[in-house]
Design a protein around this motif. Sequence first.
Motif, PDB file in Angstrom:
ATOM      1  N   ALA A  97     -21.568   5.775   6.495  1.00  0.00           N
ATOM      2  CA  ALA A  97     -20.915   5.691   7.802  1.00  0.00           C
ATOM      3  C   ALA A  97     -21.765   6.375   8.872  1.00  0.00           C
ATOM      4  N   ARG A  98     -22.259   7.578   8.564  1.00  0.00           N
ATOM      5  CA  ARG A  98     -23.093   8.306   9.536  1.00  0.00           C
ATOM      6  C   ARG A  98     -24.354   7.525   9.878  1.00  0.00           C
ATOM      7  N   GLU A  99     -24.938   6.849   8.878  1.00  0.00           N
ATOM      8  CA  GLU A  99     -26.143   6.059   9.142  1.00  0.00           C
ATOM      9  C   GLU A  99     -25.874   4.976  10.174  1.00  0.00           C
ATOM     10  N   LYS A 100     -24.640   4.482  10.222  1.00  0.00           N
ATOM     11  CA  LYS A 100     -24.267   3.460  11.216  1.00  0.00           C
ATOM     12  C   LYS A 100     -23.706   4.069  12.495  1.00  0.00           C
ATOM     13  N   GLY A 101     -23.646   5.393  12.562  1.00  0.00           N
ATOM     14  CA  GLY A 101     -23.100   6.058  13.737  1.00  0.00           C
ATOM     15  C   GLY A 101     -21.579   6.043  13.772  1.00  0.00           C
ATOM     16  N   LEU A 102     -20.955   5.907  12.618  1.00  0.00           N
ATOM     17  CA  LEU A 102     -19.499   5.856  12.521  1.00  0.00           C
ATOM     18  C   LEU A 102     -18.957   7.167  11.958  1.00  0.00           C
ATOM     19  N   SER A 103     -17.714   7.451  12.309  1.00  0.00           N
ATOM     20  CA  SER A 103     -17.039   8.585  11.667  1.00  0.00           C
ATOM     21  C   SER A 103     -16.193   8.029  10.525  1.00  0.00           C
ATOM     22  N   LEU A 104     -16.002   8.835   9.502  1.00  0.00           N
ATOM     23  CA  LEU A 104     -15.163   8.453   8.369  1.00  0.00           C
ATOM     24  C   LEU A 104     -14.225   9.610   8.091  1.00  0.00           C
ATOM     25  N   ASP A 105     -12.940   9.373   8.333  1.00  0.00           N
ATOM     26  CA  ASP A 105     -11.923  10.404   8.111  1.00  0.00           C
ATOM     27  C   ASP A 105     -10.958   9.908   7.053  1.00  0.00           C
ATOM     28  N   ILE A 106     -10.763  10.735   6.037  1.00  0.00           N
ATOM     29  CA  ILE A 106      -9.833  10.389   4.966  1.00  0.00           C
ATOM     30  C   ILE A 106      -8.784  11.488   4.878  1.00  0.00           C
ATOM     31  N   ALA A 107      -7.520  11.080   5.035  1.00  0.00           N
ATOM     32  CA  ALA A 107      -6.405  12.017   4.933  1.00  0.00           C
ATOM     33  C   ALA A 107      -5.682  11.757   3.622  1.00  0.00           C
ATOM     34  N   ILE A 108      -5.495  12.801   2.846  1.00  0.00           N
ATOM     35  CA  ILE A 108      -4.781  12.695   1.570  1.00  0.00           C
ATOM     36  C   ILE A 108      -3.456  13.435   1.753  1.00  0.00           C
ATOM     37  N   THR A 109      -2.342  12.711   1.639  1.00  0.00           N
ATOM     38  CA  THR A 109      -1.036  13.338   1.845  1.00  0.00           C
ATOM     39  C   THR A 109      -0.726  14.317   0.723  1.00  0.00           C
ATOM     40  N   ASP A 110       0.211  15.212   1.002  1.00  0.00           N
ATOM     41  CA  ASP A 110       0.608  16.221   0.008  1.00  0.00           C
ATOM     42  C   ASP A 110       1.239  15.601  -1.227  1.00  0.00           C
ATOM     43  N   GLU A 111       1.761  14.376  -1.106  1.00  0.00           N
ATOM     44  CA  GLU A 111       2.408  13.730  -2.247  1.00  0.00           C
ATOM     45  C   GLU A 111       1.415  13.256  -3.308  1.00  0.00           C
ATOM     46  N   VAL A 112       0.149  13.139  -2.951  1.00  0.00           N
ATOM     47  CA  VAL A 112      -0.865  12.737  -3.926  1.00  0.00           C
ATOM     48  C   VAL A 112      -1.068  13.922  -4.869  1.00  0.00           C
ATOM     49  N   PRO A 113      -0.946  13.694  -6.176  1.00  0.00           N
ATOM     50  CA  PRO A 113      -1.015  14.801  -7.143  1.00  0.00           C
ATOM     51  C   PRO A 113      -2.315  15.593  -7.046  1.00  0.00           C
ATOM     52  N   ARG A 114      -2.183  16.914  -7.161  1.00  0.00           N
ATOM     53  CA  ARG A 114      -3.350  17.798  -7.145  1.00  0.00           C
ATOM     54  C   ARG A 114      -3.919  17.986  -8.537  1.00  0.00           C
ATOM     55  N   LEU A 131     -13.473  -0.852  -0.934  1.00  0.00           N
ATOM     56  CA  LEU A 131     -12.670  -0.851   0.291  1.00  0.00           C
ATOM     57  C   LEU A 131     -13.371  -0.095   1.420  1.00  0.00           C
ATOM     58  N   ILE A 132     -13.829   1.108   1.111  1.00  0.00           N
ATOM     59  CA  ILE A 132     -14.487   1.912   2.149  1.00  0.00           C
ATOM     60  C   ILE A 132     -15.818   1.284   2.536  1.00  0.00           C
ATOM     61  N   GLY A 133     -16.547   0.756   1.545  1.00  0.00           N
ATOM     62  CA  GLY A 133     -17.815   0.079   1.837  1.00  0.00           C
ATOM     63  C   GLY A 133     -17.630  -1.101   2.773  1.00  0.00           C
ATOM     64  N   ASN A 134     -16.585  -1.886   2.559  1.00  0.00           N
ATOM     65  CA  ASN A 134     -16.302  -3.016   3.455  1.00  0.00           C
ATOM     66  C   ASN A 134     -15.904  -2.528   4.842  1.00  0.00           C
ATOM     67  N   ALA A 135     -15.125  -1.448   4.893  1.00  0.00           N
ATOM     68  CA  ALA A 135     -14.745  -0.895   6.195  1.00  0.00           C
ATOM     69  C   ALA A 135     -15.982  -0.457   6.970  1.00  0.00           C
ATOM     70  N   VAL A 136     -16.909   0.212   6.285  1.00  0.00           N
ATOM     71  CA  VAL A 136     -18.146   0.643   6.938  1.00  0.00           C
ATOM     72  C   VAL A 136     -18.981  -0.572   7.353  1.00  0.00           C
ATOM     73  N   LYS A 137     -19.076  -1.529   6.458  1.00  0.00           N
ATOM     74  CA  LYS A 137     -19.898  -2.714   6.709  1.00  0.00           C
ATOM     75  C   LYS A 137     -19.412  -3.506   7.926  1.00  0.00           C
ATOM     76  N   PHE A 138     -18.090  -3.627   8.079  1.00  0.00           N
ATOM     77  CA  PHE A 138     -17.554  -4.495   9.123  1.00  0.00           C
ATOM     78  C   PHE A 138     -17.070  -3.752  10.363  1.00  0.00           C
ATOM     79  N   THR A 139     -17.232  -2.435  10.401  1.00  0.00           N
ATOM     80  CA  THR A 139     -16.891  -1.662  11.596  1.00  0.00           C
ATOM     81  C   THR A 139     -18.165  -1.499  12.409  1.00  0.00           C
ATOM     82  N   LEU A 140     -18.122  -1.961  13.646  1.00  0.00           N
ATOM     83  CA  LEU A 140     -19.322  -1.935  14.472  1.00  0.00           C
ATOM     84  C   LEU A 140     -19.501  -0.634  15.246  1.00  0.00           C
ATOM     85  N   LYS A 141     -18.400  -0.037  15.691  1.00  0.00           N
ATOM     86  CA  LYS A 141     -18.510   1.231  16.419  1.00  0.00           C
ATOM     87  C   LYS A 141     -17.223   2.008  16.260  1.00  0.00           C
ATOM     88  N   GLY A 142     -17.298   3.304  16.561  1.00  0.00           N
ATOM     89  CA  GLY A 142     -16.111   4.150  16.442  1.00  0.00           C
ATOM     90  C   GLY A 142     -16.042   4.813  15.096  1.00  0.00           C
TER      91      GLY A 142
END
Length: 155
Positions: A97-114, A131-142
């Motif tokens: 994502a950084r190589e493309k100038g994009l930010s990547l934020d992943i939020a894991i809710t408290d309900e996901v087992p620790r 899934l994330i690879g496709n998101a990076v591939k097809f996101t042009l900016k932001g």
Amino acid sequence: GLDEERQVRREAHAEDRHEQAGYRLAGRRASGARALRIDDEIQLLRMLRGSAEHLLHLVNDILDFSKIEAGKLELCTGPFKVRDMIEEVAAMMSIRAREKGLSLDIAITDEVPRGIVYGDPHRLMQILINLIGNAVKFTLKGGIYIKVEPSHRHP
């Protein structure tokens, strides 16, 4: 005569001490920079190892494609920490994502087992990377925002 010679020696000695102090300071800076670079290199090596392991799994998945088509694919159920896996994949994919100038934020809710969960960690990792690879591939900016939460549905 003698006083002038002593003064010249004192000044030369003082200059030597200043130079030595400068070298010590530069040496400390270089040492600190080396330590920082080593930490960066260790982090990069960990990510590279994770990427290599994922590549091996992808190759195995391609080789198993005929099993999928024949309906004979078996899931390998075992214990793993789902949060750790998500964070590992996020770290790996954030580089892309950084190589493309994009930010990547992943939020894991408290309900996901620790703790440990049971499932097929390799398939889940493959799904997340795809899934994330496709998101990076097809996101042009932001940026890309992913929220991980359980579905609360049971089969």
